[in-house]
Design a protein around this motif. Sequence first.
Motif, PDB file in Angstrom:
ATOM      1  N   ASP A 164      10.871  -3.822   3.351  1.00  0.00           N
ATOM      2  CA  ASP A 164       9.496  -3.294   4.064  1.00  0.00           C
ATOM      3  C   ASP A 164      10.272  -2.702   5.339  1.00  0.00           C
ATOM      4  O   ASP A 164      10.056  -1.274   5.664  1.00  0.00           O
ATOM      5  CB  ASP A 164       8.425  -3.837   4.095  1.00  0.00           C
ATOM      6  CG  ASP A 164       7.263  -4.084   3.663  1.00  0.00           C
ATOM      7  OD1 ASP A 164       8.103  -3.587   1.737  1.00  0.00           O
ATOM      8  OD2 ASP A 164       7.235  -4.374   3.066  1.00  0.00           O
ATOM      9  N   THR A 197      -1.610  -0.440   5.269  1.00  0.00           N
ATOM     10  CA  THR A 197      -0.487  -1.290   3.637  1.00  0.00           C
ATOM     11  C   THR A 197      -0.688  -0.158   2.726  1.00  0.00           C
ATOM     12  O   THR A 197       0.122  -0.099   2.177  1.00  0.00           O
ATOM     13  CB  THR A 197      -0.991  -2.818   3.642  1.00  0.00           C
ATOM     14  OG1 THR A 197      -1.628  -3.644   4.506  1.00  0.00           O
ATOM     15  CG2 THR A 197      -1.388  -3.301   1.944  1.00  0.00           C
ATOM     16  N   ASN A 198      -1.730   0.303   2.367  1.00  0.00           N
ATOM     17  CA  ASN A 198      -2.383   1.363   1.142  1.00  0.00           C
ATOM     18  C   ASN A 198      -0.849   2.649   1.782  1.00  0.00           C
ATOM     19  O   ASN A 198      -0.461   2.999   0.695  1.00  0.00           O
ATOM     20  CB  ASN A 198      -3.260   1.981   1.538  1.00  0.00           C
ATOM     21  CG  ASN A 198      -4.469   0.577   0.778  1.00  0.00           C
ATOM     22  OD1 ASN A 198      -4.350  -0.592   0.587  1.00  0.00           O
ATOM     23  ND2 ASN A 198      -5.855   1.009   1.943  1.00  0.00           N
ATOM     24  N   LYS A 230       2.460   1.323   0.836  1.00  0.00           N
ATOM     25  CA  LYS A 230       2.547   1.505  -0.708  1.00  0.00           C
ATOM     26  C   LYS A 230       3.108   2.651  -1.187  1.00  0.00           C
ATOM     27  O   LYS A 230       3.323   2.797  -2.399  1.00  0.00           O
ATOM     28  CB  LYS A 230       1.697   0.490  -1.108  1.00  0.00           C
ATOM     29  CG  LYS A 230       1.403   0.534  -3.291  1.00  0.00           C
ATOM     30  CD  LYS A 230       0.193  -0.286  -3.736  1.00  0.00           C
ATOM     31  CE  LYS A 230       0.539  -0.870  -4.834  1.00  0.00           C
ATOM     32  NZ  LYS A 230      -0.789  -1.295  -5.522  1.00  0.00           N
ATOM     33  N   LYS A 289       6.421   4.461  -1.194  1.00  0.00           N
ATOM     34  CA  LYS A 289       7.154   3.598  -1.374  1.00  0.00           C
ATOM     35  C   LYS A 289       7.440   4.261  -3.009  1.00  0.00           C
ATOM     36  O   LYS A 289       8.598   4.547  -3.440  1.00  0.00           O
ATOM     37  CB  LYS A 289       7.219   2.529  -1.333  1.00  0.00           C
ATOM     38  CG  LYS A 289       7.715   1.500  -0.074  1.00  0.00           C
ATOM     39  CD  LYS A 289       7.961  -0.199   0.069  1.00  0.00           C
ATOM     40  CE  LYS A 289       6.845  -0.706   0.026  1.00  0.00           C
ATOM     41  NZ  LYS A 289       6.307  -2.223   0.002  1.00  0.00           N
ATOM     42  N   THR A 290       6.516   4.952  -3.191  1.00  0.00           N
ATOM     43  CA  THR A 290       6.255   4.674  -4.654  1.00  0.00           C
ATOM     44  C   THR A 290       6.031   6.826  -4.161  1.00  0.00           C
ATOM     45  O   THR A 290       7.182   6.888  -5.651  1.00  0.00           O
ATOM     46  CB  THR A 290       4.406   4.902  -4.777  1.00  0.00           C
ATOM     47  OG1 THR A 290       4.422   3.363  -5.277  1.00  0.00           O
ATOM     48  CG2 THR A 290       4.784   5.450  -6.326  1.00  0.00           C
TER      49      THR A 290
END
Length: 672
Positions: free
Chosen positions: A121, A336-337, A340, A343-344
């Motif tokens: 990360d 955090t959301n 995520k 990264k997607t």
Amino acid sequence: MMHRRHWLRKIQVPVIWAIAVLFAAGVIWWSVATFMSSRNNNPNPASGSLKIEDTVAYLTKAGSPLDDERYWITYTEFTGEVQDALNNLKRQGVVLDPYFGDSQLPSEIDYRYGILTNLVDQKILSYYALDKGIYPTKEELNAKVDEIVNQYISNDQYKLQIEQLYGSVDAFRNLVEKYVAGDLLRTKVVQDVFPNIDNDVKKYFEESKEEIKNQYEKVDASHILVDSEASATEIKSMIESGKISFSEAASEFSIDAQSASLGGSLGSFGHGQMIPEFEEAAFSATPGVIVGPVETQYGYHLIEVATKTTFDTYDELVKSSVYDQVKSDYQNQEFTNWLKEYKTKEAFGYVINEPDLKLYEEYKKADSEEAKTAFFEKLESTLFDSEGNIIISSSFLVPALYVQLADEKLNNLDSEIYKLKDMEKLYESLPATVLSLSTEDIQSKIDELSDSTDDALKTLYSDAKRLKDYEEELGLAEKDAVTERLAELETVKESLNSKFKSVVMFLYENIPYSSKVVEYAYNVDNTNPEIVYRFNEQKYNQNLKPLLMDPSTLESYVNYYKQYFGDSARSFLIDYPLQSIEQELNQKIINPTDVATDLKLNSLFLLVDAYEKLANVYADTPVYQLYLMGEKRYLEELDNLMPGDENINSRISIIEGLLKTPSASPTSEATE
């Protein structure tokens, strides 16, 4: 009890050492997880001949490796991060089991894996920062590090502690720089992603006000619990007239033994932690003003609130002591959301080269039964040769994972076998007329008999319902099919259990310092004297010794458990566990004639240590001489095995003198 879980949240169930360990591990874990950074803080790629396949791991984008070495995790970088993190734990007395974790601590391999994924990360955040032109400069990093380090070394006492813990101020500075680098990077990304965080928090408050109030409002209160309203009213008058303080009254009159020992203090609590009547009174109270009597199912309470944090508007929240926490929690969750989603969106991935970490990730991601079964079969084919012998390798991860999964499978097999055996009995015992009934008919019979006094008939249809539930759960509806399935599972269990035992003993021979391996070994063979000793030594060191070495903590535990066991609380905490250890050591090691002398000596020294510490803790109580006699008994057995030892003979003589002097003080040896 007032609290839905415990009266006293400061004291949990034993073992006491585990509480301190868990707190320490949590602090370090989040430090590592949140602020992990690369040793190379320079965003420019390093020069050299490093090959991507020689790294621990590397980033990918849309399935293709990123050739830029800044997005590779090298062995030097990874091992440095791991070693620093483990050293931090060790400084706080925390040593992780290499392969087996529990509810309180992760295993070392899990810890390493967590560090790796956080480094991944970190590399992704670096990619974002470089792409946006916001990567921290060396000047920014140095300024922040200097600010932090100077805060500590300006105090001579702190500086000395730093030098003792880290070896030098420079070593401490290097560690601070590493964490600050990650923190600074994260801060810059957060600021870029959430440029109007205060407005975001305001909107969050307006949309989730009740949820936020329930989570963050709190009071710090004390109480006095008595049996009658009249007693509560009388005590309240005594306090308000100045005849006695609230804490003194709680200690003297409250029937809640645990909080009474703390002057009535319940500490800080939020919504939903106390029963409704008590919570409403506490949150409505004015700090410093006694409230009550308040009636609950436990009696009558007087409540004194020391401090209260409540809010009804956003402005009140901002002015409160919890605003920073609300903001931080919200920001962390949103970040955090975002990460995520980022990264997607950018199709980031990673490849692990390091064999153990690669295998461990496969284990972590095998979350379905089908995936677990496939992974288990892979482990089995890797671990055993064609003749069933264990294949020795340089890592013990494969057998460790195999044992954990095999243990889970054996437990599942035991559960299903139990159900199948119960089904066989039910098929044999239930009348054919009942067996022929449908599930609906059986339920109707049970409903009809709800008010009946015919217990035999109730049991009959209850058994029939249980059989129907088994049939639906296991997909079997005939006795022959059940018998066939039972025979099949018992064969599978016998084979798996044999392999399980062999792998457990293989691990015990190679990593006997693992507490979980010792526990497994004991369950496999509790007649082996060496295993019996290690297992009981482990129980003593983890459960009893920490309590005996800290009388104040022991007293807190005794007071807490009095609400469940009354005057037997001390026996529950100390005497019964010690008796269990003592009985097994005597039966399986000390008394038998064919056990190695070293094991006998170790067992005797353990029991001497336990009784000496008990005698020192309870020097002014009626049980003092009993503990001295217990110590003397095992010292005399040591003397038989080590005749002429001056220390043993001297201690025996001291105890004989102490037994003649009941008021004798504790000896220094037991407090070391």
